[in-house]
Design an enzyme around this catalytic site. Structure first.
Site, short mmCIF file in Angstrom:
data_model
loop_
_atom_site.label_atom_id
_atom_site.label_comp_id
_atom_site.label_asym_id
_atom_site.label_seq_id
_atom_site.Cartn_x
_atom_site.Cartn_y
_atom_site.Cartn_z
N ASP A 94 0.89 -1.20 0.03
CA ASP A 94 0.06 0.08 -0.05
C ASP A 94 0.80 1.08 -0.02
O ASP A 94 0.23 2.55 -0.09
CB ASP A 94 -1.08 -0.07 1.02
CG ASP A 94 -0.28 -0.13 2.61
OD1 ASP A 94 0.76 -0.25 2.61
OD2 ASP A 94 -1.24 -0.44 3.44
N SER A 95 2.24 1.11 0.03
CA SER A 95 3.01 2.20 -0.40
C SER A 95 2.96 2.86 -1.54
O SER A 95 3.42 3.98 -1.90
CB SER A 95 4.33 1.80 -0.14
OG SER A 95 4.69 0.53 -0.89
N ASP B 84 -0.78 -6.40 -0.20
CA ASP B 84 -0.93 -5.66 1.23
C ASP B 84 -2.53 -5.71 1.31
O ASP B 84 -3.28 -5.40 0.17
CB ASP B 84 -0.42 -4.33 1.00
CG ASP B 84 0.56 -4.28 1.98
OD1 ASP B 84 0.47 -4.97 2.99
OD2 ASP B 84 1.45 -3.23 1.74
N LYS C 166 -0.60 -9.67 3.23
CA LYS C 166 -0.23 -9.10 4.57
C LYS C 166 -0.97 -8.30 5.43
O LYS C 166 -1.69 -7.28 4.44
CB LYS C 166 1.27 -8.18 3.85
CG LYS C 166 2.08 -7.77 5.25
CD LYS C 166 3.16 -7.02 4.82
CE LYS C 166 3.19 -5.74 3.98
NZ LYS C 166 2.45 -4.57 5.27
N GLU D 256 -1.56 -5.78 8.90
CA GLU D 256 -0.69 -4.92 10.17
C GLU D 256 -1.08 -5.13 11.47
O GLU D 256 -2.22 -5.36 11.37
CB GLU D 256 -0.67 -3.49 9.71
CG GLU D 256 0.28 -3.07 8.25
CD GLU D 256 0.29 -1.54 8.20
OE1 GLU D 256 0.85 -1.32 7.20
OE2 GLU D 256 0.05 -0.81 9.01
N GLU E 238 9.35 -3.46 11.01
CA GLU E 238 9.74 -2.39 10.61
C GLU E 238 9.98 -1.53 11.83
O GLU E 238 9.36 -1.11 12.46
CB GLU E 238 8.69 -1.46 9.89
CG GLU E 238 8.80 -0.39 9.10
CD GLU E 238 7.99 0.15 8.10
OE1 GLU E 238 8.16 1.19 7.38
OE2 GLU E 238 6.95 -0.63 7.94
#
Length: 287
Positions: free
Chosen positions: A67-68, A106, A135, A137, A204
């Site tokens: 999602d970057s 993501d 993925k 979070e 991270e």
């Protein structure tokens, strides 16, 4: 005897590179074998077919359709506006150019927080678009969702430490786990996610000692970004490691295009250095 790898010969000369062994498609089983053997896993973000082909040729193991993309492609100030449909679109683009890379997708903000069932529906969209793993979070509340997905055939990568989707809640892009309580919480969350069946976990912006402790304590592969070189693997945002991103970059970023004759050579250098554990250098890129 010439002991340089094919990638090193391409970058630094020394005659024609030896013919590369034909790559086989990367699978979760092969990634687990690499983790067990102590071979670092290489990962980069990727958003289109052309770069997927370059990364495949350069020997990258995994690509993350992150999602970057909201920041590096769309010019947003965070990852939060990225939608599930946008991620699926870029997944389809990447898989159109991919032959051997293992592909992660993501789960965007708002696509899995509501319920396990919502997470499964969203994962289904990404898997149908080409993802081999999704993925998500955070820790604490996420193991139940991870277990629900894994039991239904969806491989999962967790993400702990700095979690960009929670940037407003944690007060910005800050190092996580520096205090004793913070480190203990991250360790607990990592164990819970590993026990729930997560196959990987991005760590991270966490101190190197904490990243090493977590890596040794869990069965899932740890993928560092601003964490220890002793993680099971490393990931960077493609635009960062090619020097495209403007402005002040985190200290964990290295411009691999600097001094390289081509983009592919820069990516090959990244692969070589991660495999040799010369990148990241914890003294230069760690916390």
């Amino acid at each position: 005897m010439n002991t340089k790898t094919a990638a090193e010969q391409t970058l630094y000369g020394g005659g024609a590179a030896a013919p590369a062994k034909e790559r086989k498609p990367m699978t979760l089983h092969r990634l687990r074998e690499m983790q067990a053997a102590g071979e670092p896993i290489t990962m980069l973000t990727c958003y289109d077919a052309s770069f997927a082909k370059v990364m495949d040729s350069a020997g990258v193991d995994c690509v993350l359709i992150g999602d970057s993309l909201g920041m590096v492609l769309q010019g947003r100030s965070s990852t939060l506006p990225v939608t599930l449909e946008e991620t699926a679109y870029h997944l389809r683009c990447v898989t159109a150019g991919n032959r051997n890379l293992f592909v992660l997708g993501d789960m965007p903000f708002g696509s899995y927080q509501e319920s396990k069932e919502q997470a499964m529906r969203s994962a289904g969209v990404l898997m149908q678009a080409g993802a081999q793993m999704v993925k998500l979070e955070g820790g604490g509340w996420t193991p139940e969702t991870v277990r629900f997905l894994v039991e239904r055939g969806v491989p999962v990568c967790a993400h702990l430490g700095l979690t960009p989707q929670s940037v407003h809640a944690i007060g910005g892009y800050r190092i996580q786990g520096r205090s004793a309580d913070g480190a203990a919480t991250l360790k607990q969350h990592a164990r819970e996610l590993s026990d729930a069946g997560a196959a990987m976990c991005v760590l991270e912006l966490v101190p190197a000692t904490l990243a090493r402790d977590i890596t040794q304590a869990v069965s899932m592969a740890t993928i560092g970004i601003g964490a220890s070189k002793d993680c099971s693997g490393q990931v960077l945002v493609m635009h960062d490691m090619l020097g495209v991103t403007q402005g002040k970059l985190p200290r964990f970023v290295r411009n691999f295009l600097e001094g390289a004759p081509s983009i592919q050579a820069a990516i090959e250098r990244y692969v070589v250095d991660v495999k040799a554990r010369s990148f990241p250098d914890d003294a230069l890129h760690g916390y």
